[in-house]
Motif scaffolding. Structure first.
Motif, PDB file in Angstrom:
ATOM      1  N   SER A 148     -21.630 -32.840  45.680  1.00  0.00           N
ATOM      2  CA  SER A 148     -20.446 -33.454  46.117  1.00  0.00           C
ATOM      3  C   SER A 148     -19.672 -34.142  44.954  1.00  0.00           C
ATOM      4  CB  SER A 148     -20.487 -34.342  47.246  1.00  0.00           C
ATOM      5  OG  SER A 148     -21.237 -33.786  48.371  1.00  0.00           O
ATOM      6  N   THR A 149     -18.272 -33.750  44.850  1.00  0.00           N
ATOM      7  CA  THR A 149     -17.545 -34.115  43.975  1.00  0.00           C
ATOM      8  C   THR A 149     -16.216 -35.044  44.444  1.00  0.00           C
ATOM      9  OG1 THR A 149     -16.249 -32.055  43.969  1.00  0.00           O
ATOM     10  CG2 THR A 149     -18.258 -32.283  42.494  1.00  0.00           C
ATOM     11  N   ILE A 150     -15.603 -35.850  43.798  1.00  0.00           N
ATOM     12  CA  ILE A 150     -14.686 -36.873  43.691  1.00  0.00           C
ATOM     13  C   ILE A 150     -13.766 -36.909  42.502  1.00  0.00           C
ATOM     14  CG2 ILE A 150     -13.544 -38.946  44.583  1.00  0.00           C
ATOM     15  CD1 ILE A 150     -16.177 -39.564  46.281  1.00  0.00           C
ATOM     16  N   THR A 151     -12.292 -36.426  42.553  1.00  0.00           N
ATOM     17  CA  THR A 151     -11.745 -36.764  41.292  1.00  0.00           C
ATOM     18  C   THR A 151     -10.585 -37.451  41.828  1.00  0.00           C
ATOM     19  OG1 THR A 151     -12.283 -34.524  40.556  1.00  0.00           O
ATOM     20  CG2 THR A 151     -10.386 -35.267  39.573  1.00  0.00           C
ATOM     21  N   VAL A 152     -10.049 -38.427  40.801  1.00  0.00           N
ATOM     22  CA  VAL A 152      -8.943 -39.135  41.156  1.00  0.00           C
ATOM     23  C   VAL A 152      -8.045 -38.745  39.829  1.00  0.00           C
ATOM     24  CG1 VAL A 152      -7.931 -41.354  41.422  1.00  0.00           C
ATOM     25  CG2 VAL A 152     -10.029 -40.859  42.445  1.00  0.00           C
ATOM     26  N   VAL A 153      -6.613 -38.537  40.029  1.00  0.00           N
ATOM     27  CA  VAL A 153      -5.671 -38.635  39.174  1.00  0.00           C
ATOM     28  C   VAL A 153      -4.348 -39.251  39.400  1.00  0.00           C
ATOM     29  CG1 VAL A 153      -6.672 -36.274  38.168  1.00  0.00           C
ATOM     30  CG2 VAL A 153      -4.735 -36.289  39.791  1.00  0.00           C
ATOM     31  N   PRO A 154      -3.521 -39.395  38.288  1.00  0.00           N
ATOM     32  CA  PRO A 154      -2.168 -40.132  38.729  1.00  0.00           C
ATOM     33  C   PRO A 154      -1.604 -38.993  39.499  1.00  0.00           C
ATOM     34  CG  PRO A 154      -2.704 -40.454  36.207  1.00  0.00           C
ATOM     35  CD  PRO A 154      -3.750 -39.631  36.737  1.00  0.00           C
ATOM     36  N   SER A 155      -0.613 -39.407  40.104  1.00  0.00           N
ATOM     37  CA  SER A 155       0.222 -38.612  41.343  1.00  0.00           C
ATOM     38  C   SER A 155       1.158 -37.468  40.586  1.00  0.00           C
ATOM     39  CB  SER A 155       0.986 -39.414  42.333  1.00  0.00           C
ATOM     40  OG  SER A 155       0.188 -39.805  43.136  1.00  0.00           O
ATOM     41  N   SER A 156       1.625 -38.072  39.175  1.00  0.00           N
ATOM     42  CA  SER A 156       2.436 -37.243  38.532  1.00  0.00           C
ATOM     43  C   SER A 156       1.864 -35.906  37.920  1.00  0.00           C
ATOM     44  CB  SER A 156       3.265 -38.068  37.296  1.00  0.00           C
ATOM     45  OG  SER A 156       2.260 -38.750  36.698  1.00  0.00           O
ATOM     46  N   ASP A 157       0.285 -35.987  37.702  1.00  0.00           N
ATOM     47  CA  ASP A 157      -0.481 -34.995  37.159  1.00  0.00           C
ATOM     48  C   ASP A 157      -0.406 -33.746  38.036  1.00  0.00           C
ATOM     49  OD1 ASP A 157      -0.772 -36.857  35.268  1.00  0.00           O
ATOM     50  OD2 ASP A 157      -2.999 -36.525  35.319  1.00  0.00           O
ATOM     51  N   SER A 158      -0.457 -32.514  37.185  1.00  0.00           N
ATOM     52  CA  SER A 158      -0.640 -31.435  37.943  1.00  0.00           C
ATOM     53  C   SER A 158      -2.122 -31.275  38.387  1.00  0.00           C
ATOM     54  CB  SER A 158      -0.276 -30.191  36.940  1.00  0.00           C
ATOM     55  OG  SER A 158      -0.829 -28.865  37.495  1.00  0.00           O
ATOM     56  N   VAL A 159      -2.456 -30.677  39.600  1.00  0.00           N
ATOM     57  CA  VAL A 159      -3.668 -30.498  39.960  1.00  0.00           C
ATOM     58  C   VAL A 159      -4.291 -29.178  40.089  1.00  0.00           C
ATOM     59  CG1 VAL A 159      -3.665 -32.843  41.309  1.00  0.00           C
ATOM     60  CG2 VAL A 159      -2.973 -30.737  42.610  1.00  0.00           C
ATOM     61  N   ASN A 160      -3.325 -28.209  39.632  1.00  0.00           N
ATOM     62  CA  ASN A 160      -3.882 -26.908  39.730  1.00  0.00           C
ATOM     63  C   ASN A 160      -5.022 -26.700  38.986  1.00  0.00           C
ATOM     64  OD1 ASN A 160      -1.376 -26.131  41.176  1.00  0.00           O
ATOM     65  ND2 ASN A 160      -0.209 -25.834  39.263  1.00  0.00           N
ATOM     66  N   ASP A 161      -5.449 -27.447  37.937  1.00  0.00           N
ATOM     67  CA  ASP A 161      -6.699 -26.985  37.113  1.00  0.00           C
ATOM     68  C   ASP A 161      -7.937 -27.586  37.853  1.00  0.00           C
ATOM     69  OD1 ASP A 161      -5.807 -29.559  36.742  1.00  0.00           O
ATOM     70  OD2 ASP A 161      -6.738 -29.754  34.511  1.00  0.00           O
ATOM     71  N   ILE A 162      -7.920 -28.158  39.082  1.00  0.00           N
ATOM     72  CA  ILE A 162      -8.987 -28.939  39.610  1.00  0.00           C
ATOM     73  C   ILE A 162      -9.515 -28.283  40.746  1.00  0.00           C
ATOM     74  CG2 ILE A 162      -9.561 -31.022  40.742  1.00  0.00           C
ATOM     75  CD1 ILE A 162      -7.455 -32.617  39.066  1.00  0.00           C
ATOM     76  N   GLU A 163     -10.662 -27.776  40.967  1.00  0.00           N
ATOM     77  CA  GLU A 163     -11.283 -27.022  41.702  1.00  0.00           C
ATOM     78  C   GLU A 163     -11.227 -27.579  43.371  1.00  0.00           C
ATOM     79  OE1 GLU A 163     -15.210 -25.677  40.683  1.00  0.00           O
ATOM     80  OE2 GLU A 163     -14.564 -24.846  38.725  1.00  0.00           O
ATOM     81  N   GLU A 164     -11.341 -29.198  43.484  1.00  0.00           N
ATOM     82  CA  GLU A 164     -11.491 -29.720  44.681  1.00  0.00           C
ATOM     83  C   GLU A 164     -10.072 -29.379  45.475  1.00  0.00           C
ATOM     84  OE1 GLU A 164     -13.678 -32.711  42.093  1.00  0.00           O
ATOM     85  OE2 GLU A 164     -12.139 -31.328  41.687  1.00  0.00           O
ATOM     86  N   ALA A 165     -10.134 -29.557  46.625  1.00  0.00           N
ATOM     87  CA  ALA A 165      -9.067 -29.815  47.506  1.00  0.00           C
ATOM     88  C   ALA A 165      -8.425 -30.996  47.694  1.00  0.00           C
ATOM     89  CB  ALA A 165      -9.268 -29.164  49.115  1.00  0.00           C
ATOM     90  N   VAL A 166      -7.114 -31.147  47.793  1.00  0.00           N
ATOM     91  CA  VAL A 166      -6.489 -32.341  47.739  1.00  0.00           C
ATOM     92  C   VAL A 166      -6.810 -32.866  49.024  1.00  0.00           C
ATOM     93  CG1 VAL A 166      -4.156 -33.779  47.885  1.00  0.00           C
ATOM     94  CG2 VAL A 166      -4.396 -31.871  46.345  1.00  0.00           C
ATOM     95  N   CYS A 167      -7.234 -34.297  48.820  1.00  0.00           N
ATOM     96  CA  CYS A 167      -7.602 -34.931  50.212  1.00  0.00           C
ATOM     97  C   CYS A 167      -6.304 -35.774  50.546  1.00  0.00           C
ATOM     98  CB  CYS A 167      -8.909 -36.006  49.718  1.00  0.00           C
ATOM     99  SG  CYS A 167      -9.595 -36.494  51.398  1.00  0.00           S
ATOM    100  N   LEU A 168      -6.097 -36.585  49.765  1.00  0.00           N
ATOM    101  CA  LEU A 168      -4.821 -37.414  50.079  1.00  0.00           C
ATOM    102  C   LEU A 168      -3.921 -37.940  48.845  1.00  0.00           C
ATOM    103  CD1 LEU A 168      -5.538 -40.665  49.368  1.00  0.00           C
ATOM    104  CD2 LEU A 168      -6.693 -40.300  51.564  1.00  0.00           C
ATOM    105  N   LYS A 169      -2.866 -38.462  48.904  1.00  0.00           N
ATOM    106  CA  LYS A 169      -1.896 -38.967  48.023  1.00  0.00           C
ATOM    107  C   LYS A 169      -1.562 -40.422  48.311  1.00  0.00           C
ATOM    108  CE  LYS A 169      -0.052 -34.403  46.131  1.00  0.00           C
ATOM    109  NZ  LYS A 169       1.027 -33.617  45.886  1.00  0.00           N
ATOM    110  N   VAL A 170      -1.918 -41.033  47.521  1.00  0.00           N
ATOM    111  CA  VAL A 170      -1.517 -42.698  47.828  1.00  0.00           C
ATOM    112  C   VAL A 170      -0.420 -43.137  47.283  1.00  0.00           C
ATOM    113  CG1 VAL A 170      -2.375 -44.854  47.671  1.00  0.00           C
ATOM    114  CG2 VAL A 170      -4.044 -42.906  48.187  1.00  0.00           C
ATOM    115  N   ASN A 171       0.448 -43.620  47.762  1.00  0.00           N
ATOM    116  CA  ASN A 171       1.458 -44.283  47.062  1.00  0.00           C
ATOM    117  C   ASN A 171       1.448 -45.918  47.405  1.00  0.00           C
ATOM    118  OD1 ASN A 171       3.051 -42.221  46.165  1.00  0.00           O
ATOM    119  ND2 ASN A 171       3.808 -41.741  48.289  1.00  0.00           N
ATOM    120  N   TRP A 172       1.843 -46.861  46.412  1.00  0.00           N
ATOM    121  CA  TRP A 172       1.500 -48.345  46.762  1.00  0.00           C
ATOM    122  C   TRP A 172       2.672 -48.994  47.772  1.00  0.00           C
ATOM    123  CZ3 TRP A 172      -2.759 -49.146  44.876  1.00  0.00           C
ATOM    124  CH2 TRP A 172      -3.254 -48.478  43.628  1.00  0.00           C
TER     125      TRP A 172
END
Length: 515
Positions: free
Chosen positions: A491-515
């Motif tokens: 299993s895998t988990i990836t976290v990136v800044p919301s401003s980043d592109s996620v097209n190069d990441i294999e996993e599916a977007v699970c959620l987006k978090v705003n403060w």
């Protein structure tokens, strides 16, 4: 007076009911070497040292509620706190219960914030005049016979406390402790037995660290003691056995941290170049409650200058990787866990990536992640703390190196964890355990994600956040009638800044978090 104010404030908090549930007791998997909580999750610790080398023997930061809150907000879940023998037993056989009460209140306040404590019997070259403070009570060393040659023989003078270790007087005093001269080792064991009896019911106390950076003993009488394996076998291991068995008469559960000679964990070979330990303190039966404590200091201070290439190569390509690998090899023989309880002499500035301190601290943190090691950074700033200036203001460019996205609890077996302080990209791989009902917990610090963060996970996982603290990310297995069918891959988990592109990441977007 400060201790009394702290005590009254604590009573006020308790009376209003502002108190969280007790932290889980932590043990060590004897073969896989993970820290594990009562739910079966693997625990990883990030934290800082807080040691007051002198009266009143406890650090002022630990009485500052706002700074304790900051430690919690930065995601730290461990503090290595000075449990000073001189502060505890200023006169032989007479314990300072006021000091113990203050330390107990500190551990309670940290535990209330989800922060575990390692109680560290800290010393550096034992006592004055060998060093600048009394790491052990003066009455202990005053009971020893004088050395053959007066301090500082064989040196003419001492310009820094570190050089005191090579003097016969300091080395002789250590040897008297190891030889149990007039019951010296038994007195140390009695000190720790008393401490353990006072803290055994506090699950926020992760462990007892028996002796910080022990010296080899009297090498002037036995030069072979300069070989760390010899010193470990004949001096350190027997002392640690004696003290740990005394602790176990009053506390069977709390972890015991033990440390070899500081250059004895660079080499994993059996014999004279290794640690010299043949078993954890107390023997094989205590592997699940024993932790190999080690330190890493390599680079020199360069006054804010770029890192010299020769030194970077020596530290980051030779010494550092060798040390981390050697510790893992030692665990295969000894069992138990390992914890990087000190590293430092580096004050990084993330806005200056080529600064020697930034490079070196970054290397150590990456290596710790690579080996999935817990750590507590050494507080190098006298009177201020590692993360605050003299006015008490947090220093963002320093904090942002150590305040990292990381997995604090993993519901399964972690296999890899990385965090890039420049790109802010975090990645965790692990093998989930469906029998564990508690979630994998990821700390995501706001300091690295001011515009929010995006979480991607592999298909068998789902995720959520703590609405009261959006820095806490919880990941669990999806509910299905056939969970094991989903677990065909890691299993895998990836976290990136919301401003980043996620097209190069294999996993599916699970959620987006705003403060």
């Amino acid at each position: 007076m400060a201790g009394m104010r702290f005590f009254l404030a604590l009573c006020c908090l308790l009376s209003t009911g502002v108190f969280v549930s007790a932290l889980s007791r932590v043990h060590v998997h004897p073969d896989r070497h993970w820290f594990m909580d009562d739910t079966g999750r693997v625990r990883i610790f990030h934290g800082v040292n807080m040691v007051q080398k002198g009266y009143p023997w406890y650090p002022a930061q630990m009485l500052n509620q706002s700074q304790l809150d900051e430690l919690q907000s930065w995601g730290f879940n461990s503090v290595r706190l000075g449990m000073m023998w001189t502060g505890t037993e200023p006169q032989e056989g007479r314990y300072n219960h006021t000091y113990i009460s203050i330390i107990r209140n500190i551990t309670t306040e940290l535990g209330r914030r989800g922060i575990y404590v390692i109680l560290d019997m800290h010393q550096d070259a034992l006592v004055r005049p060998f060093t600048f403070y009394d790491g052990v009570p003066p009455w202990l060393v005053q009971s020893f016979p004088p050395p053959d040659h007066p301090y500082p023989w064989p040196l003419e003078n001492i310009t820094s406390w570190q050089y005191a270790y090579v003097t016969q007087a300091c080395s002789h005093a250590f040897q008297c402790l190891y030889d149990n001269y007039k019951g010296a080792a038994e007195k140390m064991a009695s000190f720790w037995k008393f401490v353990a009896s006072e803290f055994s019911n506090q699950t926020s106390v992760l462990g007892y660290e028996l002796l910080n950076e022990p010296w080899v003993g009297d090498w002037t009488r036995d030069p072979e003691l300069l070989l760390p394996g010899h010193a470990g076998k004949v001096n350190l291991s027997p002392l640690h056995d004696r003290v740990s068995l005394a602790i176990r008469t009053v506390d069977e559960e709390t972890l015991i941290f033990y440390e070899p000679v500081t250059w004895g964990y660079i080499f994993s070979e059996d014999g004279v170049f290794g640690s010299g330990y043949e078993h954890v303190p107390g023997g094989k039966a205590f592997q699940n409650r024993s932790v190999f404590s080690y330190h890493y200091y390599c680079s020199l201070y360069h006054g804010g200058q770029p890192y010299p290439e020769y030194e970077r190569v020596a530290c980051d390509q030779i010494v550092g990787p060798k040390l981390f690998s050697a510790v893992q090899e030692d665990l295969k023989v000894l069992g138990g866990g390992a914890f990087l309880t000190e590293f430092g002499t580096c004050s990084p500035n993330t806005s200056q990536p080529d600064l020697s301190d930034t490079v070196e601290c970054g290397f150590v943190l990456r290596e710790a992640d690579r080996f999935l090691q817990s750590w507590t950074y050494w507080d190098t700033f006298k009177g201020t703390g590692a993360f605050w200036d003299r006015s008490g203001r947090a220093i963002p460019e320093r904090i942002s190196m150590f305040v990292r996205t990381y997995a604090r609890a993993v519901a399964g077996i972690p296999t890899a964890m990385t965090f890039d302080v420049v790109t802010r990209r975090f990645h965790l791989t692990f093998d989930p355990d469906p029998s564990i009902k508690e979630p994998t917990e990821i700390f995501v610090p706001r300091i690295h994600y001011e515009k929010g963060y995006t979480v991607m996970v592999s298909s068998e996982l789902k995720c959520d956040i703590d609405e009261k603290d959006r820095s806490l990310l919880y990941v669990t297995l999806k509910e299905t009638n056939n969970v094991r069918a989903l677990l065909t891959n890691t299993s895998t988990i990836t976290v990136v800044p919301s401003s980043d592109s996620v097209n190069d990441i294999e996993e599916a977007v699970c959620l987006k978090v705003n403060w």
